[in-house]
Motif scaffolding. Sequence first.
Motif, PDB file in Angstrom:
ATOM      1  N   UNK A 135       0.812  -1.211   0.000  1.00  0.00           N
ATOM      2  CA  UNK A 135       0.000   0.000   0.000  1.00  0.00           C
ATOM      3  C   UNK A 135       0.846   1.263   0.000  1.00  0.00           C
ATOM      4  N   UNK A 136       1.993   1.233   0.702  1.00  0.00           N
ATOM      5  CA  UNK A 136       2.845   2.420   0.765  1.00  0.00           C
ATOM      6  C   UNK A 136       3.622   2.639  -0.522  1.00  0.00           C
ATOM      7  N   UNK A 137       3.573   1.666  -1.412  1.00  0.00           N
ATOM      8  CA  UNK A 137       4.168   1.895  -2.722  1.00  0.00           C
ATOM      9  C   UNK A 137       3.234   2.813  -3.498  1.00  0.00           C
ATOM     10  N   UNK A 138       3.141   2.646  -4.772  1.00  0.00           N
ATOM     11  CA  UNK A 138       2.271   3.514  -5.553  1.00  0.00           C
ATOM     12  C   UNK A 138       0.829   2.998  -5.619  1.00  0.00           C
ATOM     13  N   UNK A 139       0.490   1.997  -4.832  1.00  0.00           N
ATOM     14  CA  UNK A 139      -0.861   1.435  -4.873  1.00  0.00           C
ATOM     15  C   UNK A 139      -1.870   2.255  -4.088  1.00  0.00           C
ATOM     16  N   UNK A 140      -1.420   2.944  -3.048  1.00  0.00           N
ATOM     17  CA  UNK A 140      -2.352   3.659  -2.171  1.00  0.00           C
ATOM     18  C   UNK A 140      -3.192   4.707  -2.899  1.00  0.00           C
ATOM     19  N   UNK A 141      -2.602   5.572  -3.732  1.00  0.00           N
ATOM     20  CA  UNK A 141      -3.460   6.564  -4.407  1.00  0.00           C
ATOM     21  C   UNK A 141      -4.522   5.923  -5.298  1.00  0.00           C
ATOM     22  N   UNK A 142      -4.142   4.882  -6.030  1.00  0.00           N
ATOM     23  CA  UNK A 142      -5.122   4.215  -6.904  1.00  0.00           C
ATOM     24  C   UNK A 142      -6.245   3.606  -6.075  1.00  0.00           C
ATOM     25  N   UNK A 143      -5.891   2.968  -4.967  1.00  0.00           N
ATOM     26  CA  UNK A 143      -6.889   2.335  -4.103  1.00  0.00           C
ATOM     27  C   UNK A 143      -7.818   3.376  -3.487  1.00  0.00           C
ATOM     28  N   UNK A 144      -7.258   4.447  -2.948  1.00  0.00           N
ATOM     29  CA  UNK A 144      -8.081   5.454  -2.275  1.00  0.00           C
ATOM     30  C   UNK A 144      -9.008   6.185  -3.245  1.00  0.00           C
ATOM     31  N   UNK A 145      -8.487   6.534  -4.421  1.00  0.00           N
ATOM     32  CA  UNK A 145      -9.329   7.208  -5.404  1.00  0.00           C
ATOM     33  C   UNK A 145     -10.434   6.268  -5.876  1.00  0.00           C
TER      34      UNK A 145
END
Length: 196
Positions: A135-145
């Motif tokens: 999640x702390x990689x670049x996945x968090x923004x995609x997941x949250x949006x």
Amino acid sequence: MSTMLSRMGAWLHRQMPTHEQLEGNRFTAPLARRQELFRFTRRSVPRGVAVGLLVGIFALIPGVQIVGAALMCVPCRGNIPLAAAMTFLSNPATTPFILAGSIWLGNQLGYHADLSTFHALYQSGAGVGEWGRWLLSDAAPALLVGLFVISTVCAALGYVLSMWFWRWWIGRKHHARRLRPSRPDATAVAKSENPA
């Protein structure tokens, strides 16, 4: 369809916390004293459904969902028991689909999260640390949006559908009441029994 709706209504009624249970809990007791948050009205029902779906899908943390939905119902004047029941739509069976859909949607909106890593972590039963690193990689923004968009759309649809369902339900009750034979007036019955 009527039988299915009756069953769904009975299931929701069993899932909702009672007013006494809420008053007995020290965290929810202040909310339980506000009676308008527990009434089923044409305004509070759609608001409760929308708040429950919004918080239930976006938060995805079981304890936080119900408390968050209850607290959000206060300024929105939504039905708290219904909002709490709607948070159960995101459960262990539906959460992986919600997460995968959120990541996919976030990727479509220009963010980047690797879905193959998500599937590998899910299949291997990864621990909290591995999920946290992902999640702390670049996945968090995609997941949250993605979660924000999905929860907002579901809340809007839930609001509209519950408003429509409420009007249909009340119209059905009024129609059934009109079809019932009217009871004779009490004074007319008394006069017919005691002619003077």
